[in-house]
Design a protein around this motif. Structure first.
Motif, PDB file in Angstrom:
ATOM      1  N   PHE A 116       0.441  -1.094   0.236  1.00  0.00           N
ATOM      2  CA  PHE A 116      -0.434  -0.214  -0.192  1.00  0.00           C
ATOM      3  C   PHE A 116       0.634   1.059   0.261  1.00  0.00           C
ATOM      4  N   SER A 117       0.298   2.251  -0.435  1.00  0.00           N
ATOM      5  CA  SER A 117       1.311   3.457  -0.373  1.00  0.00           C
ATOM      6  C   SER A 117       1.746   4.293   0.467  1.00  0.00           C
ATOM      7  N   LYS A 118       2.335   4.984   0.787  1.00  0.00           N
ATOM      8  CA  LYS A 118       2.688   5.369   2.078  1.00  0.00           C
ATOM      9  C   LYS A 118       2.147   6.698   1.734  1.00  0.00           C
ATOM     10  N   LYS A 119       2.084   6.981   0.421  1.00  0.00           N
ATOM     11  CA  LYS A 119       1.678   8.813   0.194  1.00  0.00           C
ATOM     12  C   LYS A 119       0.454   8.532   0.613  1.00  0.00           C
ATOM     13  N   ASN A 120      -0.796   7.781   0.133  1.00  0.00           N
ATOM     14  CA  ASN A 120      -2.124   7.882   0.181  1.00  0.00           C
ATOM     15  C   ASN A 120      -2.830   6.832   1.156  1.00  0.00           C
ATOM     16  N   GLY A 121      -2.133   5.568   0.714  1.00  0.00           N
ATOM     17  CA  GLY A 121      -2.834   4.347   1.669  1.00  0.00           C
ATOM     18  C   GLY A 121      -3.570   3.757   0.425  1.00  0.00           C
ATOM     19  N   GLN A 122      -3.273   4.160  -0.760  1.00  0.00           N
ATOM     20  CA  GLN A 122      -4.286   3.150  -1.920  1.00  0.00           C
ATOM     21  C   GLN A 122      -3.390   1.784  -1.527  1.00  0.00           C
ATOM     22  N   TRP A 142       6.364  -0.800  -8.792  1.00  0.00           N
ATOM     23  CA  TRP A 142       5.075  -0.624  -7.917  1.00  0.00           C
ATOM     24  C   TRP A 142       4.541   0.298  -7.835  1.00  0.00           C
ATOM     25  N   MET A 143       2.993   0.540  -8.632  1.00  0.00           N
ATOM     26  CA  MET A 143       2.225   1.488  -8.902  1.00  0.00           C
ATOM     27  C   MET A 143       0.258   2.068  -8.279  1.00  0.00           C
ATOM     28  N   THR A 144       0.182   3.067  -7.581  1.00  0.00           N
ATOM     29  CA  THR A 144      -1.197   2.422  -7.662  1.00  0.00           C
ATOM     30  C   THR A 144      -2.445   2.702  -8.594  1.00  0.00           C
ATOM     31  N   GLU A 145      -3.614   2.003  -9.035  1.00  0.00           N
ATOM     32  CA  GLU A 145      -4.113   2.497  -9.705  1.00  0.00           C
ATOM     33  C   GLU A 145      -4.790   3.795 -10.808  1.00  0.00           C
ATOM     34  N   ASP A 146      -3.795   5.357  -9.594  1.00  0.00           N
ATOM     35  CA  ASP A 146      -4.381   6.402 -10.204  1.00  0.00           C
ATOM     36  C   ASP A 146      -2.582   6.823 -10.590  1.00  0.00           C
ATOM     37  N   GLN A 147      -1.209   5.969 -10.646  1.00  0.00           N
ATOM     38  CA  GLN A 147      -0.597   6.449 -10.545  1.00  0.00           C
ATOM     39  C   GLN A 147       0.695   8.235  -9.731  1.00  0.00           C
ATOM     40  N   SER A 148       0.166   7.952  -8.912  1.00  0.00           N
ATOM     41  CA  SER A 148      -0.418   8.701  -8.124  1.00  0.00           C
ATOM     42  C   SER A 148       1.292   8.710  -6.978  1.00  0.00           C
ATOM     43  N   ASP A 149       1.851   7.254  -6.960  1.00  0.00           N
ATOM     44  CA  ASP A 149       2.923   6.587  -6.297  1.00  0.00           C
ATOM     45  C   ASP A 149       3.477   6.155  -7.088  1.00  0.00           C
ATOM     46  N   VAL A 150       4.414   5.885  -6.847  1.00  0.00           N
ATOM     47  CA  VAL A 150       4.933   4.916  -7.853  1.00  0.00           C
ATOM     48  C   VAL A 150       6.179   3.830  -7.347  1.00  0.00           C
ATOM     49  N   MET A 151       6.629   3.020  -6.520  1.00  0.00           N
ATOM     50  CA  MET A 151       7.924   2.611  -5.936  1.00  0.00           C
ATOM     51  C   MET A 151       8.328   1.708  -7.040  1.00  0.00           C
TER      52      MET A 151
END
Length: 464
Positions: free
Chosen positions: A312-318, A350-359
């Motif tokens: 899960f994203s550390k920025k927005n939890g997605q 790893w990427m969120t669905e809205d591409q707001s966070d890429v790891m």
């Protein structure tokens, strides 16, 4: 009207059965039956022996300079010009006893095809008599190849030990208990008195009684014989096994404790992966295979779990999705793709669905040990490119090799000069011409003419 029983009638009814009962033969004495069967067996063997025509028994030639024997230096009693069953370098068995033993074993072989070898050695050094007996049995091939009906009686004088090594085909008759009883009843008491010829001759006599008529087991040794198991004695290798077991136990507890601490920690999956991956096994998986085998399997499962577990994203939890190798190309630099191509480093994106966070996570690749970080660009693309032998090594001088290392990213190069050691002449090669003749000539004298049987590992040993 019936007449009452008279006094004489009653007396007859009581006295006659008692008299008949008192005249019955007494219960047989088992010991007397045993000795009687033994005497009948000796007489039968004597009559059979008189009907045989014996060959001339010839003992092998012994080297007087050998004090400690190895499996390779023990001369075989069978071979060209040799016919016998006894190897006795120090002459512990007199000629008369040797003749009787050879005749008895020859008669046994003619009747049942069983092959028996008797070996008395002054010393075998630090070797274990049981292991020595197995190796000598296999080298000579005692017994017939199709039935493995061989027997070796090995006596080591300085260790005061006698081993009975039995082939597979005889294990049903000469069991471990039977061999131990023969050793304790025939070998031990006579050897302690210095009567080595008598001990061997009596042991051979008992053995032939078993092998010529298996049912004689009950007649001879069925009564009045107590089996005493030899007392356990600690040897140096027992202590090594215990120490090795303790080390395996400590290693297992330590590794599993480290893995448990990593599992219970509050680190994220990537940090747990790195910590667990850093528990390098090195050579421990070969030195301690029992605990490390289970730990390696557990480690692989946990590493796969830490690497591919949902994130899960550390920025927005997605929730984040792991991209495929094709989709991750847009998010990796060209040099990172080069590292993946070289398999020095592997990348997971790893990427969120809205591409707001890429790891982007970095892992060591299968070829990670073949490449190091380049001094110029810092990427793990620096490895050996070529290897050129400038001066070949000879028997007289060393050689020189130039290894060229190059970065596949920035083309930075380095050269290392490697000294090649001088060649060493093999001692076997230098003496091949002389040894070939000696080995061929010696093999003819030491080659075994036994039937090619194999040891079954059974038998027993006695100390005297």
């Amino acid at each position: 009207m019936r007449q009452p029983f008279s006094f004489f009638t009653i007396l007859l009814l009581v006295v006659v059965p008692f008299t008949a009962f008192s005249q019955q033969s007494p219960a047989p004495d088992l010991d007397s039956i045993t000795e009687d069967a033994y005497r009948r067996m000796l007489e039968r063997q004597r009559l059979e022996a008189e009907a045989l025509t014996y060959p001339i028994f010839t003992a092998p030639t012994y080297d007087p300079n050998i004090e400690v024997y190895t499996v390779e230096t023990v001369p075989s009693p069978r071979g060209p010009g040799l016919r016998g069953s006894i190897v006795d370098p120090t002459g512990l068995i007199d000629s008369g006893a040797q003749q009787r033993i050879n005749e008895r074993l020859y008669a046994l072989e003619q009747k049942s095809s069983v092959e028996v070898a008797v070996v008395l050695l002054p010393s075998i050094g630090q070797d274990i008599p049981k292991s020595f007996a197995v190796a000598l049995f296999e080298k000579w091939g005692i017994g017939k190849a199709d039935t493995d009906n061989g027997l070796l009686i090995l006596t080591v004088m300085d260790q005061r030990r006698t081993e009975f090594e039995v082939g597979y085909g005889l294990e049903g008759i000469l069991t471990d208990v039977v061999c131990y009883r023969i050793g304790t009843n025939e070998i031990v008491p006579r050897f302690r008195q210095g009567d080595y010829a008598g001990g061997i001759e009596q042991a051979v006599l008992r053995i032939t009684s078993f092998l010529e008529r298996p049912e004689a087991i009950d007649d001879v040794y069925g009564y009045g014989v107590l089996h005493e198991a030899p007392a356990f004695a600690w040897q140096w290798y027992h202590l090594l096994l215990v120490l090795y077991g303790l080390i395996c136990l400590v290693m297992g507890f330590w590794y599993f404790g480290q893995a448990f601490a990593i599992q219970r920690s509050k680190d994220d999956y990537y940090d747990k992966y790195l910590r667990l991956y850093q528990l390098k096994f090195g050579c421990t998986d070969m030195l301690f295979p029992l605990p490390m085998l289970f730990f390696a399997r557990m480690t692989k499962k946990r590493l796969d779990h830490y690497r591919y577990a949902p994130r899960f994203s550390k920025k927005n939890g997605q929730p984040m999705t792991l991209l495929s190798n094709y989709d991750e190309i847009d998010f990796l630099e060209e040099v990172q793709l080069l590292e993946e191509e070289l398999k020095s480093v592997l990348y997971d994106v790893w990427m969120t669905e809205d591409q707001s966070d890429v790891m982007i996570l970095e892992y060591e690749g299968p070829n990670g040990r073949d490449y190091t970080s380049c001094r110029q660009c810092g990427y793990q693309t620096f490895g050996k490119r070529t290897s050129l032998v400038v001066v070949s090594a000879t028997y007289d001088h060393a050689g020189t090799r130039i290894d060229t290392y190059e970065c596949r990213n920035c083309n930075y190069q380095e050269e290392k000069e490697i000294t090649l050691p001088r060649k060493v002449r093999s001692s076997s090669a230098s003496s091949s011409s002389s040894s070939s003749f000696s080995s061929s000539s010696s093999s003819s004298s030491s080659s075994s003419s036994f039937g090619g049987g194999s040891s079954g590992g059974g038998g027993a040993g006695v100390s005297w």
